[in-house]
Design an enzyme around this catalytic site. Structure first.
Site, PDB file in Angstrom:
ATOM      1  N   ASN A 183      -1.862   0.067   7.057  1.00  0.00           N
ATOM      2  CA  ASN A 183      -1.311  -1.206   7.521  1.00  0.00           C
ATOM      3  C   ASN A 183      -0.416  -1.904   6.496  1.00  0.00           C
ATOM      4  OD1 ASN A 183      -3.198  -2.311   5.791  1.00  0.00           O
ATOM      5  ND2 ASN A 183      -4.545  -3.044   7.408  1.00  0.00           N
ATOM      6  N   GLU A 231      -9.172 -10.855  -7.713  1.00  0.00           N
ATOM      7  CA  GLU A 231      -8.272  -9.724  -7.503  1.00  0.00           C
ATOM      8  C   GLU A 231      -7.095  -9.768  -8.474  1.00  0.00           C
ATOM      9  OE1 GLU A 231      -9.413  -9.106  -2.786  1.00  0.00           O
ATOM     10  OE2 GLU A 231      -7.446  -9.935  -3.284  1.00  0.00           O
ATOM     11  N   TYR A 255     -12.464  -2.315  -4.025  1.00  0.00           N
ATOM     12  CA  TYR A 255     -13.046  -2.301  -2.683  1.00  0.00           C
ATOM     13  C   TYR A 255     -14.571  -2.196  -2.702  1.00  0.00           C
ATOM     14  CZ  TYR A 255      -8.361  -1.996  -0.769  1.00  0.00           C
ATOM     15  OH  TYR A 255      -7.064  -2.264  -0.426  1.00  0.00           O
ATOM     16  N   LYS A 302       0.809  -1.217   0.000  1.00  0.00           N
ATOM     17  CA  LYS A 302       0.000   0.000   0.000  1.00  0.00           C
ATOM     18  C   LYS A 302       0.851   1.280   0.000  1.00  0.00           C
ATOM     19  CE  LYS A 302      -3.915  -2.166   2.355  1.00  0.00           C
ATOM     20  NZ  LYS A 302      -4.785  -2.069   3.552  1.00  0.00           N
ATOM     21  N   HIS A 312      -2.177  -5.506   1.642  1.00  0.00           N
ATOM     22  CA  HIS A 312      -3.463  -6.183   1.484  1.00  0.00           C
ATOM     23  C   HIS A 312      -3.161  -7.577   0.973  1.00  0.00           C
ATOM     24  CE1 HIS A 312      -7.417  -7.309  -0.111  1.00  0.00           C
ATOM     25  NE2 HIS A 312      -6.736  -7.762  -1.135  1.00  0.00           N
TER      26      HIS A 312
END
Length: 140
Positions: free
Chosen positions: A114, A128, A51, A11, A117
């Protein structure tokens, strides 16, 4: 045990801190192979599609904004039980709860930032991966 593929995103909070190599090292040390990888600037449309499952949640707009705020590294990982293995390697969503040595314990800034993913099922991994890679992009 079956060799399978899973999907990963490094990310914006991690790419901003130049942690791609460090994250990749943790992935590879865990026995997963990176068989597809590309650094991209995710568009708003890509983030919204990716998302979509969270589209009704109050944090959806923030999530899309965060994921488009800087480059990300999209990856296809391969290995024995890759989905479960990568989820273990990532650590808990909240870095405070993550096990020592996991990516999120080592590098995450917060629950929202975080660092990575990972797919949560074989089915989602396939969906995905297909959003960002063709079979020709994946080389074992």
């Amino acid at each position: 045990m079956a060799v399978q593929r899973t999907f990963s995103i490094i990310k914006p909070d991690a790419t901003e801190r130049n942690l791609t190599g460090a994250v990749n090292a943790v992935i590879e040390q865990a026995g997963l192979r990176i068989v597809g990888q590309r650094r991209i600037q995710m568009t708003e449309g890509q983030a919204q599609r990716f998302y979509a499952v969270h589209s009704e949640r109050p944090f959806f707009g923030e999530l899309v904004e965060f994921m488009t705020s800087g480059p990300v590294v999209v990856q296809v990982l391969e290995g024995e039980n890759a989905v479960a293995k990568y989820r273990e390697v990532m650590g808990a969503t909240n870095p405070a709860d993550a096990a020592d040595g996991t990516i999120r314990k080592l590098y995450a800034k917060s629950i929202g930032e975080n660092s990575v993913h990972g797919s949560d099922s074989d089915e989602n991994a396939a969906l995905e991966i297909a959003q960002f890679f063709s079979e020709a992009d994946i080389v074992g």
